[in-house]
Motif scaffolding. Structure first.
Motif: not given
Lengths: 334, 340, 391
Positions: C34-38, C42
């Motif tokens: 989730i932290a690196i999701a663009t 998302l």
């Protein structure tokens, strides 16, 4: 505490959960406290501690997908009968009658609590007529009187104005007038001064205190501002992640706090009294996201006095440390 | 105190008026005097706080200094790298741009101040990129260094802001502000949107960075406890004007302006044993579009006399470094916060 | 509960007196993801939860697959007319023959009723014509260049045009199923082309309006208001009537696309302008300005990516309006004209109640119109909800 009085409102093991796709948010997870007639209970905590949801649960206005899953909320009504609020249907006649006449509510943002298409007066008059069943003219007279009491200048003129025509401070006063219009015995004030400037905040706090003296009502004051609590409250409930971690009389909470969270919170706020430009003791980390609350004591990951093997596995229960003060922490043997 | 060598920023007679337009033709029918004749200076390495209630013009003042908005009148002298005082109030944008690396800003809202669609590397690295650090590896190293400086893990560089809490985002914002080694940092309510337990972390960080990097802060805030904690000098604003300016000790210990006194006494103190006899100001903050005559504070002032409603008080230096704009500054004895 | 909460659970930030590096709890892989999701990831995660929108997108994908493979799906040449087969009712396909799976249709013989002079068709239960998959039929060029003669269904030995009428025929005896396939292609692509054209116009004019503000903004806004206040039907009437009758089908096709998009860009322009105005106020735009970014960088690096997703959502919501426009124009005889085939052209046959009473199957082309419009609206709705995954 206050054993000589019967509490006006008594909340026992209240649990309000929000059931969402991402998981269940335990917004309030076992809150227990009492509000006594004529006293002010301060509920203090940071974001996500469940203080607002507690207030919403008492009034039964929790938004979907939230639900009270457990616990009881007993209100001692004016007639002397006890009413179990959790048993009432959120839209029932009984709870609606209680909302106006027994419990009044003041929100943080007065702008959104007023309808923009009705005058302030209309909304107060409507509330009075709905709950007190008196004629339009009497209700108007009573509304003007209430506006005067809350310190709104020229209430005869202001009553026909719209909420957006009033300044922030006056709007909050009008909001208090709506809440007080039917003489509630309990006023729930949810962050009543957060959106206001300090001098206006002082005015509103002053007003609340005066109204309490005049009417003898109880106030449940919800805020994150420890200064406001210290100024206003008789008893304090400290909440963290949906739980009451400590409660007791205001002097005990501020001068002999027992729970590590209360202690750390009090130490970490810069005070207008304290020495400037020295490093403040801080609470490490930040508040966990509600989906990801730690097991065991909710505060253990940030707690400087955490007991490994105990705090991270078992949940502490409230323990009386003095006649009036109780704390949920394993540091204090039961 | 006012050693001319040390001055980093000097503001003289700054004014910013916003026109009020009405009607179909958008005719100007009045002016909101958001900032009205503000004069102060900041020394190198110190923290000056601008305090006041909402609408007092403290944010507008700070934005004028950064040239985020153009001032209506007045002079803003900033010490350039070449050590000369340059008036930036009227410079064209093209000449302000190279100066931007010397003054940066920390925003109030840690959620809207970071572009949610950019990674930390892009956010913190952007000022570096636009000021000519085009080498990717070099930029990445510098961003890692900056993140470490503000207490974040450099490994987080590839993450997006949504992965972080308010306090962490504020740290990211600070890292971005520091990227270009600025000398002046304008912090606009940097902790007021944060939780109580996180505020202290950010305040400590700001103090640490100031020591480490020799930064100069212009700190804009409404929370007097925070202001007292962080600043060396304080300027109190009321309806677009500075009513009092002095060292923190003097402002809090021995205020000379009735508004400062009332403001101090309004702050709820986190100690139930100090439930004070508060001075509760009557009435409302004056409307900057339609201010009262004379001293803007006189309708709410309990010491007001006839002259206060007739003449505008001028700012005078009542003691060394203590400036007050009040007709009765010399005769009044006002209550500050008792020192413990 | 309603306070600001980050998407990701917290890791600790130590602020001990020596300000060491933050220690943290082990973040799970899901959190790291989730932290690196663009923003697009998302958005997709959020869009997936919208059941109707997912259903709508599947339907739309099917529609566009149809549009790309019309020649394969149609089994009869849509232009071959034959008076002998006028207004035949839809044929039932029988799946079993003596308990064996063998799809077939019965032959139909037509005769003229001597009293009413109406053509009546009698099902000939003796003649079984078996229907088979991937049968050979009329020649076509797939995607315009691959020559082919295979069709999804067809009949053996005889020409499908003469025997197979899954959805019946129109007055001129042309197979309705095959015509409907070609109509789908035309209508869907006209919609898409018009939206793309309106998008270009809308983004350019809305962007200029929102970015520069002032007098330019006022002028563009007034133009939009004037355009929107003109009743559409008379305007179409006027514009369509101005098209020379001598134009070829392709020219008319282009002209209609142009007309629809010239009137349709206003909505998109307003969305873009609104976004620009609200983004100009955002702190991160100011931060970029204070960092020294130029105007172009602010627009293309900060502002455009922030409203791209909203534009896509607005486009999807604008598409059904474009399709309806084309359909109604053609229905009124002002848009595409025969021999072009589109949903509107097909529905022209269903204009009078008499025709409908006798041959109700002529109304069948309205079904795909309704389904497509609904599907576009559902998808647009889902996209709009997902467009701001940070809200």
């Amino acid at each position: 505490m206050h054993s000589e009085h019967k509490p006006l409102l008594s909340v026992r093991n209240l649990k309000t959960y929000f059931f969402q796709d991402e998981g269940t948010v335990k917004a309030v997870d076992g809150a227990t406290f009492d509000v006594y007639p004529g006293k002010t209970l301060g509920v203090v905590g940071e974001s996500g501690c469940g203080k607002s949801v507690t207030a919403q649960s008492i009034l039964r206005i929790v938004d979907q997908p939230g639900r009270i899953v457990e616990g009881e909320i007993v209100l001692c009504c004016a007639k002397g009968t006890d009413v179990e609020l959790t048993k009432l249907h959120p839209n029932s006649k009984e709870i609606r009658a209680i909302r106006g006449t027994e419990i009044g509510l003041v929100f943080q943002e007065p702008m959104t609590s007023f309808s923009p298409v009705h005058t302030v007066g209309n909304q107060i008059i409507e509330a009075i007529r709905l709950h007190c069943g008196i004629s339009e003219r009497e209700a108007r007279a009573k509304a003007i009187e209430t506006l005067r009491q809350v310190g709104i200048p020229k209430p005869e003129r202001r009553i026909d104005e719209y909420a957006f025509e009033l300044s922030g401070g006056l709007r909050q006063r009008a909001m208090i007038a709506v809440a007080l219009s039917c003489d509630p015995r309990l006023l729930i004030a949810d962050e009543p001064t957060t959106a206001l400037d300090v001098t206006t905040q002082a005015q509103i706090l002053d007003l609340l205190r005066r109204m309490q003296e005049q009417r003898g009502m109880a106030i449940m004051l919800i805020t994150h501002n420890l200064g406001v609590i210290a100024e206003m409250a008789d008893d304090v409930v400290v909440m963290y992640l949906g739980r009451v971690v400590e409660q007791g009389p205001v002097d005990a909470i501020f001068h002999s706090p027992k729970h590590p969270y209360t202690k750390a919170l009090l130490r970490s706020i810069p005070s207008i009294e304290s020495t400037p430009r020295v490093e403040l003791p801080t609470i490490s980390g930040s508040i966990p996201h509600p989906y990801n609350r730690p097991s065991g004591c909710p505060f253990f990951p940030r707690c400087p006095e955490c007991i490994p093997g105990t705090c991270d596995t078992a949940e502490p229960t409230p323990i009386a440390v003095s006649e009036e003060q109780s704390v949920s922490c394993f540091l204090y043997p039961s | 105190m006012a050693n001319m060598e040390q001055i980093l920023l000097e503001v003289k007679g700054l004014q910013k008026f916003f026109p009020i337009r009405r009607g179909i033709l958008q005719r100007v029918v009045g002016q909101v005097r958001a900032v009205d004749d503000v004069t102060f200076h900041i020394n190198q390495g110190e923290t000056l706080s601008l305090v006041g209630e909402s609408g007092c013009g403290k944010t507008t003042t700070s934005r004028c200094i950064l040239r985020a908005i153009d001032p209506t009148a007045g002079e803003i002298y900033f010490r350039t790298d070449a050590c000369e005082m340059l008036n930036i109030a009227a410079l064209p944008e093209s000449r302000v741009q190279p100066l931007r690396r010397c003054m940066q800003m920390i925003f109030q809202d840690p959620f809207s101040s970071l572009n949610p669609r950019m990674t930390l590397l892009d956010i913190v690295g952007e000022p570096l990129l636009v000021h000519g650090m085009t080498d990717h590896q070099e930029r990445q190293d510098r961003v890692a260094e900056l993140l470490q400086l503000v207490g974040m893990r450099p490994e987080y560089m590839q993450r997006f802001p949504h992965a972080f809490s308010g306090g962490q985002r504020q740290r990211i914002g600070i890292a971005r502000a520091l990227a270009l080694n600025p000398r002046l940092v304008v912090a606009d309510e940097p902790v007021s949107a944060l939780d109580v337990s996180v505020q202290a972390q950010i305040l400590n960080l700001l103090l640490k960075l100031q020591d480490q990097l020799g930064l100069t802060y212009l700190f804009v805030a409404h929370d007097l406890s925070v202001v007292k904690h962080i600043s060396e000098r304080v300027a109190v604003m009321y309806v677009g004007r500075i009513v009092e300016m002095a060292t923190t000790e003097e402002i809090f210990g021995a205020p000379r302006h009735p508004y400062t006194e009332a403001l101090l006494s309004s702050v709820p103190k986190p100690d139930p044993r100090l439930r004070s006899q508060r001075i509760v100001l009557e009435g409302e903050v004056a409307d900057p579009a339609n201010p009262p005559s004379g001293c803007y504070f006189h309708p709410r002032c309990r010491y007001a006399t006839d002259i206060c409603s007739e003449e505008t008080p001028v700012q005078e230096e009542v003691e060394t470094g203590h400036y007050v704009a009040c007709h009765r500054a010399h005769e009044l004895s006002l209550r500050g916060i008792a020192r413990q | 509960m309603k306070e600001t909460t980050p998407i990701n659970p917290e890791s600790t930030m130590a602020s001990s007196p020596t300000e060491t590096l933050p220690e943290e709890f082990a973040t799970s892989r899901a959190e790291e993801q989730i932290a690196i999701a663009t923003q697009w990831q998302l958005m997709w995660w959020r869009f997936r939860k919208h059941k109707l929108a997912m259903a709508g997108s599947i339907i739309l994908i099917l529609f566009y697959i149809v549009a790309l493979t019309v020649d394969f799906l149609a089994y009869a040449n849509p232009y071959t007319s034959e008076a002998q087969r006028s207004l035949m009712r839809p044929q039932a396909i029988h799946w079993f023959d003596n308990g064996k799976l063998s799809p077939h249709v019965y032959g139909v013989t037509g005769a003229r009723d001597p009293k009413t002079f109406k053509r009546v068709y009698v099902t000939d239960l003796e003649t079984k014509i078996s229907v088979r998959l991937f049968a050979k039929g009329f020649e076509y060029k797939w995607l315009g260049f691959i020559p082919c003669n295979i069709h999804l269904i067809g009949v053996e030995d005889t020409r499908a045009e003469e025997t197979l009428f899954v959805l019946g025929t129109d007055v001129q005896g042309r197979d309705l199923w095959s015509r409907l396939m070609y109509g789908t292609q035309t209508s869907l692509f006209i919609g898409l082309a018009s939206v793309v054209l309106s998008l270009i116009l809308g983004v350019a004019l809305g962007g200029i309006s929102g970015y520069y503000g002032g007098i330019i903004d006022t002028i563009i806004q007034r133009i939009i208001e004037i355009l929107r206040s003109i009743p559409t039907i008379p305007l179409w009437l006027g514009l369509a009537a101005a098209l020379p009758g001598t134009w070829s089908v392709q020219q008319v096709y282009l002209a209609i696309t142009l007309i629809i998009s010239l009137l349709g860009w206003t909505e998109l322009a307003r969305v873009v302008r609104g976004r620009f105005l609200s983004l100009r106020q955002e702190d991160f735009v100011m931060a970029a300005r204070l960092a020294g970014c130029g105007q172009m960088r602010i627009i293309f690096r900060h502002m455009v990516p922030s409203f791209m997703s909203h534009i896509i959502a607005a486009m999807t919501l604008a598409l059904p309006a474009m399709i309806i426009s084309e359909t109604s124009l053609s229905f009124l005889g002002l848009g595409l004209r025969p021999p072009a085939i589109s949903w509107g052209v097909l529905l022209q046959d269903a204009q009078n109640i008499q025709a409908l009473a006798i041959s109700p199957w002529l109304l069948i082309p309205s079904i795909p119109v309704i389904i497509a419009v609904l599907a576009f609206n559902f998808v647009g709705d889902g996209l709009r909800d997902a467009a701001d995954p940070y809200g």
